[in-house]
Design an enzyme around this catalytic site. Structure first.
Site, PDB file in Angstrom:
ATOM      1  N   TYR A   1     -17.473  41.805-100.498  1.00  0.00           N
ATOM      2  CA  TYR A   1     -18.048  41.779 -99.154  1.00  0.00           C
ATOM      3  C   TYR A   1     -16.980  41.806 -98.048  1.00  0.00           C
ATOM      4  O   TYR A   1     -15.944  41.137 -98.166  1.00  0.00           O
ATOM      5  CB  TYR A   1     -18.930  40.525 -98.958  1.00  0.00           C
ATOM      6  CG  TYR A   1     -19.321  40.375 -97.516  1.00  0.00           C
ATOM      7  CD1 TYR A   1     -20.372  41.135 -96.995  1.00  0.00           C
ATOM      8  CD2 TYR A   1     -18.590  39.580 -96.648  1.00  0.00           C
ATOM      9  CE1 TYR A   1     -20.677  41.065 -95.645  1.00  0.00           C
ATOM     10  CE2 TYR A   1     -18.893  39.516 -95.308  1.00  0.00           C
ATOM     11  CZ  TYR A   1     -19.929  40.258 -94.807  1.00  0.00           C
ATOM     12  OH  TYR A   1     -20.218  40.209 -93.476  1.00  0.00           O
TER      13      TYR A   1
ATOM     14  N   LYS B   1     -10.109  40.001 -91.326  1.00  0.00           N
ATOM     15  CA  LYS B   1      -9.938  38.573 -91.054  1.00  0.00           C
ATOM     16  C   LYS B   1      -8.688  38.015 -91.740  1.00  0.00           C
ATOM     17  O   LYS B   1      -7.985  37.171 -91.190  1.00  0.00           O
ATOM     18  CB  LYS B   1     -11.177  37.799 -91.515  1.00  0.00           C
ATOM     19  CG  LYS B   1     -12.478  38.289 -90.910  1.00  0.00           C
ATOM     20  CD  LYS B   1     -12.509  38.180 -89.412  1.00  0.00           C
ATOM     21  CE  LYS B   1     -13.920  38.445 -88.887  1.00  0.00           C
ATOM     22  NZ  LYS B   1     -13.970  38.384 -87.424  1.00  0.00           N
TER      23      LYS B   1
ATOM     24  N   ASP C   1     -13.694  42.777 -81.837  1.00  0.00           N
ATOM     25  CA  ASP C   1     -13.636  41.618 -82.737  1.00  0.00           C
ATOM     26  C   ASP C   1     -12.282  40.895 -82.723  1.00  0.00           C
ATOM     27  O   ASP C   1     -12.243  39.681 -82.777  1.00  0.00           O
ATOM     28  CB  ASP C   1     -13.977  42.042 -84.167  1.00  0.00           C
ATOM     29  CG  ASP C   1     -14.256  40.851 -85.082  1.00  0.00           C
ATOM     30  OD1 ASP C   1     -14.934  39.904 -84.636  1.00  0.00           O
ATOM     31  OD2 ASP C   1     -13.788  40.857 -86.237  1.00  0.00           O
TER      32      ASP C   1
ATOM     33  N   ARG D   1     -18.927  35.977 -95.607  1.00  0.00           N
ATOM     34  CA  ARG D   1     -17.647  35.325 -95.871  1.00  0.00           C
ATOM     35  C   ARG D   1     -17.891  33.980 -96.550  1.00  0.00           C
ATOM     36  O   ARG D   1     -18.912  33.348 -96.339  1.00  0.00           O
ATOM     37  CB  ARG D   1     -16.886  35.101 -94.559  1.00  0.00           C
ATOM     38  CG  ARG D   1     -16.294  36.383 -93.975  1.00  0.00           C
ATOM     39  CD  ARG D   1     -15.477  36.092 -92.727  1.00  0.00           C
ATOM     40  NE  ARG D   1     -16.303  35.744 -91.601  1.00  0.00           N
ATOM     41  CZ  ARG D   1     -16.508  34.526 -91.146  1.00  0.00           C
ATOM     42  NH1 ARG D   1     -15.908  33.497 -91.733  1.00  0.00           N
ATOM     43  NH2 ARG D   1     -17.281  34.295 -90.116  1.00  0.00           N
TER      44      ARG D   1
ATOM     45  N   CYS E   1     -22.128  35.972 -82.093  1.00  0.00           N
ATOM     46  CA  CYS E   1     -22.574  35.484 -80.776  1.00  0.00           C
ATOM     47  C   CYS E   1     -22.601  36.636 -79.771  1.00  0.00           C
ATOM     48  O   CYS E   1     -22.617  36.409 -78.569  1.00  0.00           O
ATOM     49  CB  CYS E   1     -21.635  34.417 -80.243  1.00  0.00           C
ATOM     50  SG  CYS E   1     -21.910  32.790 -80.942  1.00  0.00           S
TER      51      CYS E   1
ATOM     52  N   SER F   1     -18.498  33.919 -84.577  1.00  0.00           N
ATOM     53  CA  SER F   1     -19.153  35.047 -85.247  1.00  0.00           C
ATOM     54  C   SER F   1     -20.615  35.172 -84.839  1.00  0.00           C
ATOM     55  O   SER F   1     -21.326  34.170 -84.716  1.00  0.00           O
ATOM     56  CB  SER F   1     -19.102  34.836 -86.756  1.00  0.00           C
ATOM     57  OG  SER F   1     -17.767  34.722 -87.158  1.00  0.00           O
TER      58      SER F   1
ATOM     59  N   HIS G   1      -9.488  36.034 -82.166  1.00  0.00           N
ATOM     60  CA  HIS G   1     -10.827  36.542 -82.501  1.00  0.00           C
ATOM     61  C   HIS G   1     -11.512  36.922 -81.184  1.00  0.00           C
ATOM     62  O   HIS G   1     -12.384  36.202 -80.704  1.00  0.00           O
ATOM     63  CB  HIS G   1     -11.581  35.424 -83.227  1.00  0.00           C
ATOM     64  CG  HIS G   1     -12.844  35.835 -83.888  1.00  0.00           C
ATOM     65  ND1 HIS G   1     -13.867  34.948 -84.164  1.00  0.00           N
ATOM     66  CD2 HIS G   1     -13.283  37.038 -84.334  1.00  0.00           C
ATOM     67  CE1 HIS G   1     -14.863  35.572 -84.757  1.00  0.00           C
ATOM     68  NE2 HIS G   1     -14.529  36.845 -84.868  1.00  0.00           N
TER      69      HIS G   1
ATOM     70  N   ARG H   1     -24.676  45.007 -92.234  1.00  0.00           N
ATOM     71  CA  ARG H   1     -23.606  45.528 -91.377  1.00  0.00           C
ATOM     72  C   ARG H   1     -23.604  47.037 -91.287  1.00  0.00           C
ATOM     73  O   ARG H   1     -24.125  47.726 -92.156  1.00  0.00           O
ATOM     74  CB  ARG H   1     -22.249  45.095 -91.970  1.00  0.00           C
ATOM     75  CG  ARG H   1     -22.038  43.587 -92.052  1.00  0.00           C
ATOM     76  CD  ARG H   1     -21.644  43.032 -90.741  1.00  0.00           C
ATOM     77  NE  ARG H   1     -21.495  41.579 -90.766  1.00  0.00           N
ATOM     78  CZ  ARG H   1     -20.638  40.907 -89.980  1.00  0.00           C
ATOM     79  NH1 ARG H   1     -19.860  41.545 -89.148  1.00  0.00           N
ATOM     80  NH2 ARG H   1     -20.589  39.593 -90.025  1.00  0.00           N
TER      81      ARG H   1
END
Ligand code: OXD
Ligand code: MN
Length: 597
Positions: free
Chosen positions: A213, A222, A291, A85, A266, A264, A242, A379
């Site tokens: 992406y 998002k 997520d 991102r 974690c 993000s 989130h 990913r």
């Protein structure tokens, strides 16, 4: 180009039957602006998915992986300059700058539209324009919201098909409701200097140019489900967050749903798919989401969660049978990998997986001098139902009632393993204090501590001051609010070794949290909230260093004073938009720290 399906039209199309006029008009406008060679209306069928995959394969954009070990799996390599991102190119465009807040980059809507329309003008010449209707959330849930993404990337369409409820049923819902989020996307020339992700929350629209992406291009995720939805949620009285959501069942058969917000990378996906340790037989954890969660006050005064997504876009590196066996098994078939390495026998490979890489994520023969074999932000995209721990409740129109909200971050020091907020209002302060060391999920330096309130720093579509006020309002909207906790799995000793094993053993902490909810667990009152004593956590079978648990559960009074000082400065950045209640909560916390010496 694959054989045109009945829904693929030339550039002078007649609109397929059943398309709502609001959608048809907008597609026509975009077609005139972008001038594609053809228009494809996505239906979301498996035949359509297969045809798009075959087309990408024939163009060499997708590589089929070993069919024996990874049936129906593919590898996609993005442009090496387009792997994460881009927060520095992501804007919230509201009429008034203060409504976007210091937490967002801002541009005036008129200027942003002009800039983007200049980029989009003629950008799809020779390309296919795909119209991708999708529904975020169960198709029959009143809490779900729909969108349409227009894109010129077949890779994006395939991802959206895996990640959302995409196709005709979504279009039918839009026809009934008459409203949807408009998302316009083009990969452009993938030029980092001509790359912008613009959000227009007042118009419920998104324009994204120059990136293919994930978070920049899969606009349902998002852009829609967090930035635009958080704005919609504020107007309509709910929350777009989130957060992962799990169902946790004890051996006694008691079941609770818990939502957790972490910045993000974690470990949300890992916690969302947790496998209980061998010493906790009879415990069961199922995944509602990993997520994003949309939270609504329910008729019984509790807070209900739905997962707006229908698939996962997870970080591959580190995924192994040891760290996340559910994820490892889930991605053994029908999975799209992006920017992983491959082995000599054409299996996908990433750091943390067995075997050896032969080709790196850029398609070069692997050489450790070039860095990791898989990109650190590589990913997998996969349908949620492939998850062995998938919760059937994820399809329930009502959502699931939350017993707890857990905040956390990646912090080497200070933040203890777990503490409980004193009440909802204090919980909002705890959420606003979330901070984490940065990872590879976004472009920029890695390992720097940054404030990330509610893990929403990159995703809140409006001023954080207003956002906290909205959170505080749930004190009055909910008769039975969830209890709020903070955890930190990432504490290290002086030598940089993790103090807590994490992964499945995190259930030991969740067990204390659930017992607190049921009023069964003891806690000590500390200046920062309620905490377990070392004896209150189940430790059998754990191999902790001597003194580690005491350190994990210690409140460093001087350190917290400094922390609260930093938090005060952070809250002040939002000026008089920051609710006074948070400053009062913070003062009370400081008084408790002073009293503790
Ligand atoms: C994600 C992120 O991709 O938070 O989920 O960056
Ligand atoms: Mn995320």
């Amino acid at each position: 180009m694959a054989t045109p399906s009945p829904r693929t039209q030339d550039s002078q199309p007649s609109i397929p039957a059943g398309v709502p006029p609001v959608v048809a008009r907008w597609v026509d406008e975009v077609r005139a602006l972008t001038q594609p060679a053809r228009v494809h209306w996505c239906t979301g069928t498996s035949a359509e998915h297969d045809a798009l995959v075959a087309e990408l394969e024939s163009r060499g954009e997708l590589q089929r992986l070993d069919a024996a070990t990874f049936p129906n799996c593919h590898l996609y390599r993005s442009d090496p300059s387009d792997v994460a991102r881009v927060e520095h190119l992501t804007f919230v465009c509201t009429k008034h700058r203060d409504d976007a807040g210091p937490n967002n980059l801002w541009m005036a809507p008129g200027e942003a539209h002009r800039k983007m329309d200049d980029l989009f003008r003629g950008c799809m010449k020779g390309r296919t324009l795909y119209v991708v209707p999708y529904c975020m959330g169960p198709i029959d849930s009143p809490y779900s919201r729909c969108g349409v993404e227009i894109t010129d990337s077949a890779y994006v369409v395939v991802n959206m098909g895996l990640m959302t409820r995409m196709g005709t049923p979504a279009l039918e819902r839009i026809a009934r409701e008459g409203r949807f989020v408009k998302g316009l996307h083009s990969t452009g020339e993938l030029d980092p200097n001509r790359r912008f992700i613009m959000h227009f929350p007042e118009e419920l629209s998104i324009k994204s140019f120059g990136s293919g992406y994930g978070g920049n291009a899969l606009l349902g995720k998002k852009c829609h489900a967090l930035r635009i939805a958080s704005w919609q949620a504020r107007d309509e009285g709910w929350l777009a967050e989130h957060m992962l959501v799990v169902g946790i069942e004890s051996p006694r058969g008691e079941k609770h749903y818990v939502a957790a917000a972490f910045p993000s990378a974690c470990g949300k996906t890992n916690l969302g798919m947790l496998i209980p340790p061998a010493t906790m037989p009879g415990w069961k954890v199922t995944t509602v989401g990993e997520d994003i969660a949309w939270l609504h006050p329910g008729p019984d005064g509790r807070l209900y969660a739905i997962n707006p997504e229908n698939g996962y876009f997870g970080v591959a590196p580190g995924t192994s049978p040891k760290t996340n066996k559910n994820a490892y098994d889930m991605i053994r078939h029908d999975t799209l990998f992006t920017n992983v390495a491959v082995t000599a026998d054409n299996q996908p490979w990433w750091e943390g997986r067995e075997g050896t890489p032969a080709i790196d994520w850029q398609g070069r023969p692997y050489d450790s001098k070039n860095g990791p074999a898989a990109h650190p932000n590589s990913r997998f995209t996969v349908r949620a139902k492939q998850n062995p721990s998938y919760a059937a409740e994820a399809d329930m129109a009502t959502g699931v009632p939350l017993s707890a909200i857990v905040f956390g971050g990646r912090r080497r020091s200070l933040a203890p393993l777990v503490y409980e907020a004193r009440n909802w209002r204090h919980g909002v302060l705890v959420g606003s204090s979330v901070a984490s060391e940065t990872t590879a999920a976004a472009t920029g330096a890695v390992g720097v501590l940054r404030r990330d309130p509610m893990a929403m720093k990159p995703f809140a579509g409006y001023n954080f001051g207003d956002y906290w006020r909205h959170w505080l309002s749930f004190e009055h909207r909910l008769k039975h609010p969830p209890k709020v906790f903070h955890v930190n799995w990432f504490r290290q000793d002086a030598a940089g070794k993790f103090l807590w094993p994490g992964f499945g053993d995190n259930l030991r902490v969740l067990e204390w949290i659930l017992a607190r909810i049921d009023g069964r667990a003891p806690a000590r009152e500390t200046p920062i909230g309620y905490m377990p004593s070392p004896a209150d956590l189940r430790t059998e079978g754990l191999d902790l260093a001597p003194g580690a648990l005491e350190e994990l559960l210690r409140v460093d009074v001087a350190g917290w004073r400094t922390e609260y000082g930093g938090l005060r400065e952070h809250l002040a950045e939002y000026g008089d938009r920051t609710p006074k209640e948070l400053a009062i909560e913070l003062d009370q916390g400081l008084e408790r720290l002073d009293a503790a010496g």
